[in-house]
Design a protein around this motif. Sequence first.
Motif, PDB file in Angstrom:
ATOM      1  N   LEU A 371     -65.679  66.540 -16.509  1.00 14.35           N
ATOM      2  CA  LEU A 371     -66.984  67.186 -16.610  1.00 14.35           C
ATOM      3  C   LEU A 371     -67.427  67.830 -15.299  1.00 14.35           C
ATOM      4  CD1 LEU A 371     -68.984  64.543 -18.720  1.00 14.35           C
ATOM      5  CD2 LEU A 371     -67.588  66.456 -19.519  1.00 14.35           C
ATOM      6  N   ILE A 372     -66.751  67.461 -14.201  1.00 10.87           N
ATOM      7  CA  ILE A 372     -67.193  67.995 -12.902  1.00 10.87           C
ATOM      8  C   ILE A 372     -66.309  69.145 -12.427  1.00 10.87           C
ATOM      9  CG2 ILE A 372     -68.132  65.740 -12.248  1.00 10.87           C
ATOM     10  CD1 ILE A 372     -65.745  65.488 -10.286  1.00 10.87           C
ATOM     11  N   THR A 373     -65.429  69.638 -13.295  1.00 12.33           N
ATOM     12  CA  THR A 373     -64.497  70.687 -12.861  1.00 12.33           C
ATOM     13  C   THR A 373     -65.234  71.934 -12.362  1.00 12.33           C
ATOM     14  OG1 THR A 373     -64.314  71.410 -15.172  1.00 12.33           O
ATOM     15  CG2 THR A 373     -62.623  69.910 -14.334  1.00 12.33           C
ATOM     16  N   GLU A 374     -66.312  72.306 -13.041  1.00 12.91           N
ATOM     17  CA  GLU A 374     -67.057  73.483 -12.600  1.00 12.91           C
ATOM     18  C   GLU A 374     -67.673  73.250 -11.230  1.00 12.91           C
ATOM     19  OE1 GLU A 374     -70.334  76.721 -14.246  1.00 12.91           O
ATOM     20  OE2 GLU A 374     -70.094  74.812 -15.276  1.00 12.91           O
ATOM     21  N   SER A 375     -68.165  72.046 -10.992  1.00 14.87           N
ATOM     22  CA  SER A 375     -68.752  71.728  -9.680  1.00 14.87           C
ATOM     23  C   SER A 375     -67.685  71.764  -8.587  1.00 14.87           C
ATOM     24  CB  SER A 375     -69.399  70.336  -9.726  1.00 14.87           C
ATOM     25  OG  SER A 375     -70.443  70.308 -10.664  1.00 14.87           O
ATOM     26  N   ILE A 376     -66.471  71.329  -8.930  1.00 13.57           N
ATOM     27  CA  ILE A 376     -65.368  71.364  -7.951  1.00 13.57           C
ATOM     28  C   ILE A 376     -65.038  72.809  -7.590  1.00 13.57           C
ATOM     29  CG2 ILE A 376     -62.913  70.872  -7.607  1.00 13.57           C
ATOM     30  CD1 ILE A 376     -63.268  68.415  -9.403  1.00 13.57           C
ATOM     31  N   ILE A 377     -65.019  73.676  -8.586  1.00 11.96           N
ATOM     32  CA  ILE A 377     -64.734  75.088  -8.328  1.00 11.96           C
ATOM     33  C   ILE A 377     -65.791  75.688  -7.404  1.00 11.96           C
ATOM     34  CG2 ILE A 377     -64.622  77.382  -9.397  1.00 11.96           C
ATOM     35  CD1 ILE A 377     -63.432  76.014 -11.879  1.00 11.96           C
ATOM     36  N   LYS A 379     -67.870  74.198  -5.337  1.00 12.19           N
ATOM     37  CA  LYS A 379     -67.819  73.619  -3.986  1.00 12.19           C
ATOM     38  C   LYS A 379     -66.617  74.159  -3.207  1.00 12.19           C
ATOM     39  CE  LYS A 379     -69.530  70.852  -0.876  1.00 12.19           C
ATOM     40  NZ  LYS A 379     -70.840  71.119  -0.288  1.00 12.19           N
ATOM     41  N   SER A 380     -65.499  74.309  -3.862  1.00 10.84           N
ATOM     42  CA  SER A 380     -64.296  74.812  -3.208  1.00 10.84           C
ATOM     43  C   SER A 380     -64.494  76.247  -2.732  1.00 10.84           C
ATOM     44  CB  SER A 380     -63.109  74.739  -4.159  1.00 10.84           C
ATOM     45  OG  SER A 380     -62.812  73.412  -4.500  1.00 10.84           O
ATOM     46  N   VAL A 381     -65.134  77.064  -3.568  1.00 11.34           N
ATOM     47  CA  VAL A 381     -65.415  78.451  -3.171  1.00 11.34           C
ATOM     48  C   VAL A 381     -66.348  78.477  -1.966  1.00 11.34           C
ATOM     49  CG1 VAL A 381     -66.509  80.607  -3.898  1.00 11.34           C
ATOM     50  CG2 VAL A 381     -64.968  79.397  -5.456  1.00 11.34           C
ATOM     51  N   LYS A 382     -67.347  77.588  -1.980  1.00 11.11           N
ATOM     52  CA  LYS A 382     -68.244  77.502  -0.824  1.00 11.11           C
ATOM     53  C   LYS A 382     -67.487  77.105   0.439  1.00 11.11           C
ATOM     54  CE  LYS A 382     -72.701  76.481  -3.007  1.00 11.11           C
ATOM     55  NZ  LYS A 382     -73.794  75.485  -3.123  1.00 11.11           N
ATOM     56  N   ASN A 383     -66.412  76.328   0.263  1.00  5.34           N
ATOM     57  CA  ASN A 383     -65.606  75.893   1.409  1.00  5.34           C
ATOM     58  C   ASN A 383     -64.507  76.898   1.761  1.00  5.34           C
ATOM     59  OD1 ASN A 383     -67.129  73.587   1.613  1.00  5.34           O
ATOM     60  ND2 ASN A 383     -65.686  72.286   0.497  1.00  5.34           N
ATOM     61  N   GLY A 384     -64.552  78.100   1.143  1.00  7.11           N
ATOM     62  CA  GLY A 384     -63.656  79.176   1.539  1.00  7.11           C
ATOM     63  C   GLY A 384     -62.481  79.451   0.644  1.00  7.11           C
ATOM     64  N   ALA A 385     -62.351  78.802  -0.519  1.00 13.08           N
ATOM     65  CA  ALA A 385     -61.189  78.996  -1.394  1.00 13.08           C
ATOM     66  C   ALA A 385     -61.400  80.168  -2.344  1.00 13.08           C
ATOM     67  CB  ALA A 385     -60.932  77.719  -2.185  1.00 13.08           C
ATOM     68  N   ASP A 386     -60.279  80.594  -2.972  1.00 19.26           N
ATOM     69  CA  ASP A 386     -60.307  81.653  -3.972  1.00 19.26           C
ATOM     70  C   ASP A 386     -60.623  81.049  -5.339  1.00 19.26           C
ATOM     71  OD1 ASP A 386     -58.669  83.127  -6.240  1.00 19.26           O
ATOM     72  OD2 ASP A 386     -59.062  84.620  -4.680  1.00 19.26           O
ATOM     73  N   ARG A 387     -61.646  81.576  -5.993  1.00 19.61           N
ATOM     74  CA  ARG A 387     -62.132  80.999  -7.246  1.00 19.61           C
ATOM     75  C   ARG A 387     -61.048  80.911  -8.318  1.00 19.61           C
ATOM     76  NH1 ARG A 387     -62.854  81.330 -12.891  1.00 19.61           N
ATOM     77  NH2 ARG A 387     -64.724  80.130 -13.405  1.00 19.61           N
ATOM     78  N   ILE A 424     -56.931  72.458  -2.474  1.00 15.90           N
ATOM     79  CA  ILE A 424     -58.314  72.360  -2.972  1.00 15.90           C
ATOM     80  C   ILE A 424     -59.163  71.761  -1.854  1.00 15.90           C
ATOM     81  CG2 ILE A 424     -59.847  71.344  -4.703  1.00 15.90           C
ATOM     82  CD1 ILE A 424     -57.506  71.288  -6.634  1.00 15.90           C
ATOM     83  N   PRO A 425     -59.996  72.597  -1.204  1.00  8.63           N
ATOM     84  CA  PRO A 425     -60.737  72.169  -0.005  1.00  8.63           C
ATOM     85  C   PRO A 425     -61.978  71.336  -0.330  1.00  8.63           C
ATOM     86  CG  PRO A 425     -61.281  74.433  -0.488  1.00  8.63           C
ATOM     87  CD  PRO A 425     -60.253  74.013  -1.510  1.00  8.63           C
ATOM     88  N   ILE A 426     -61.761  70.091  -0.721  1.00  8.24           N
ATOM     89  CA  ILE A 426     -62.881  69.214  -1.034  1.00  8.24           C
ATOM     90  C   ILE A 426     -62.497  67.795  -0.653  1.00  8.24           C
ATOM     91  CG2 ILE A 426     -62.167  68.710  -3.414  1.00  8.24           C
ATOM     92  CD1 ILE A 426     -65.156  69.052  -4.188  1.00  8.24           C
ATOM     93  N   ASN A 427     -63.457  67.026  -0.114  1.00  9.33           N
ATOM     94  CA  ASN A 427     -63.133  65.682   0.359  1.00  9.33           C
ATOM     95  C   ASN A 427     -63.672  64.613  -0.590  1.00  9.33           C
ATOM     96  OD1 ASN A 427     -65.909  65.073   1.102  1.00  9.33           O
ATOM     97  ND2 ASN A 427     -65.597  66.421   2.888  1.00  9.33           N
ATOM     98  N   GLU A 428     -63.276  63.382  -0.319  1.00 10.73           N
ATOM     99  CA  GLU A 428     -63.626  62.260  -1.194  1.00 10.73           C
ATOM    100  C   GLU A 428     -65.126  62.032  -1.267  1.00 10.73           C
ATOM    101  OE1 GLU A 428     -62.323  57.588  -1.969  1.00 10.73           O
ATOM    102  OE2 GLU A 428     -61.525  58.695  -0.247  1.00 10.73           O
ATOM    103  N   LYS A 429     -65.817  62.187  -0.159  1.00 14.07           N
ATOM    104  CA  LYS A 429     -67.274  61.980  -0.138  1.00 14.07           C
ATOM    105  C   LYS A 429     -67.961  62.986  -1.051  1.00 14.07           C
ATOM    106  CE  LYS A 429     -71.220  61.660   3.002  1.00 14.07           C
ATOM    107  NZ  LYS A 429     -71.680  61.760   4.426  1.00 14.07           N
TER     108      LYS A 429
END
Length: 475
Positions: A371-377, A379-387, A424-429
């Motif tokens: 359910l959080i896949t959209e939030s991961i996308i 957040k990752s884009v905010k951290n500089g990744a390609d959507r 995927i530029p996202i951390n555990e926190k």
Amino acid sequence: MKEYKNPLVERYSSKEMLYNFSPEKKFTTWRKLWLYLAEFQKKLGLNIKEEQINDLKKHLNDIDWNRVFFYEKKFHHDVIAHLYALGEKATIAKPIIHLGATSAFLGDNTDLILLRDGLEIILNKLINVLFRLRNFTLEYHNTPTLAFTHYQPAQLTTVGKRSSLWIQSILMDIEELEFRLQNLCFRGIKGTVGTAASFKELFNGNLKKVKYLEKKLSQKFGFQKIFPVTGQTYDRKVDAQILNLLSNISQSSHKFSNDLRLLQNLKEMEEPFNKEQIGSSAMAYKRNPILSERMASLAKYVISLSNSSAMVAATQWLERTLDDSANRRLVLAQSFLATDAILMIWNNILENIVVYPKMIEKNIYQELPFLITESIIVKSVKNGADRQEIHERIRIHSMKTHSKMKLEGKENDFIKRILNDEKIPINEKELNKMLDPKNFIGFSSDQSLEFIDKKVNPILDRFHRLINSNSNLKI
């Protein structure tokens, strides 16, 4: 034990509902109708003596059933049988009993009294279901749980928000029940085919006296409204409307029983199960939801009976035909007895219902990562990744996770996969913050509390006198 016993009588219905449709109440009501008819006729100048009135009062409750059975077998007419049996005891009153009346004066007016009193009993039990569901909703209004569409995991809701849906159905039933009670009319003294011809003759054409008699008699039995016109009987659509109401209540209860059984299978909620109760004769570990199943079974029965009353209403002939009689003897009482039993079971379940928050939480975390896949996308884009790249990587991880869960019975390792993916530029926190279930319940809690405050509490306040503490379940 060599004769059929009605389970509604033996196993399910309450003493108060059984008495409401008992021969004793029915036929003592007939005698009250005879008594009060004579009293008001006397007041309006008919030649009825006080000693005759007193004689009727004296024999109001001492029905000789053997004599009634004797006369009914002889005459094949229940009203005549009771008239003769009463006349044998109330010998002074005998000449003036049933003066100007017809069988429907007794039968229809009594049925309307029993229907009204039955609805009052149903209302009492329905208010108690509402009270217990209100308390349940308040207790769990902020407890996240998986919501389902097509019985497939969807988004999250709360346990209390789900129970508010059960309440919504009940509120519709209570609204309809109140409407039926408020608009139920008395048949009154309409005579043989509804023209009141016999009363016109008794009162020498004085319509005011006839109207006065009808109004006073109706008020004596607690009715403020009277059918302005009838044939010999009141319109049988009244029965159909009331049985449709009972069908609606049964539909609400069936929905609850379905939901509870689905949730019991998920081990999230459970109906009460006694310490010594046996779930299965073969499988000793079983905890079968027998109360919910009984509710559903009885509900199907009530729903089916509503069709019978509709058929009766549709097929009456002209001013009346007697092919409604045997049907109504069965259908009216049994619809009420079964609905009464349903509400007793429902109250009993709600008194002792069990919720398992840890299982609810476990089931949430089996699905929440997806359910959080959209939030991961995002957040990752905010951290500089390609959507698009992140979307594809998440899709692949999702498919592999589903495959291992379904084919190999593995636990959901989607979050672990995301953390181990260096692209995927996202951390555990950040992920743990996303995984808080309360981030996904929308306004469930607020909706539930507002619903209780604005819609439910005003009704419970109005009917607070009806709230009691025991469901009095038979078996």
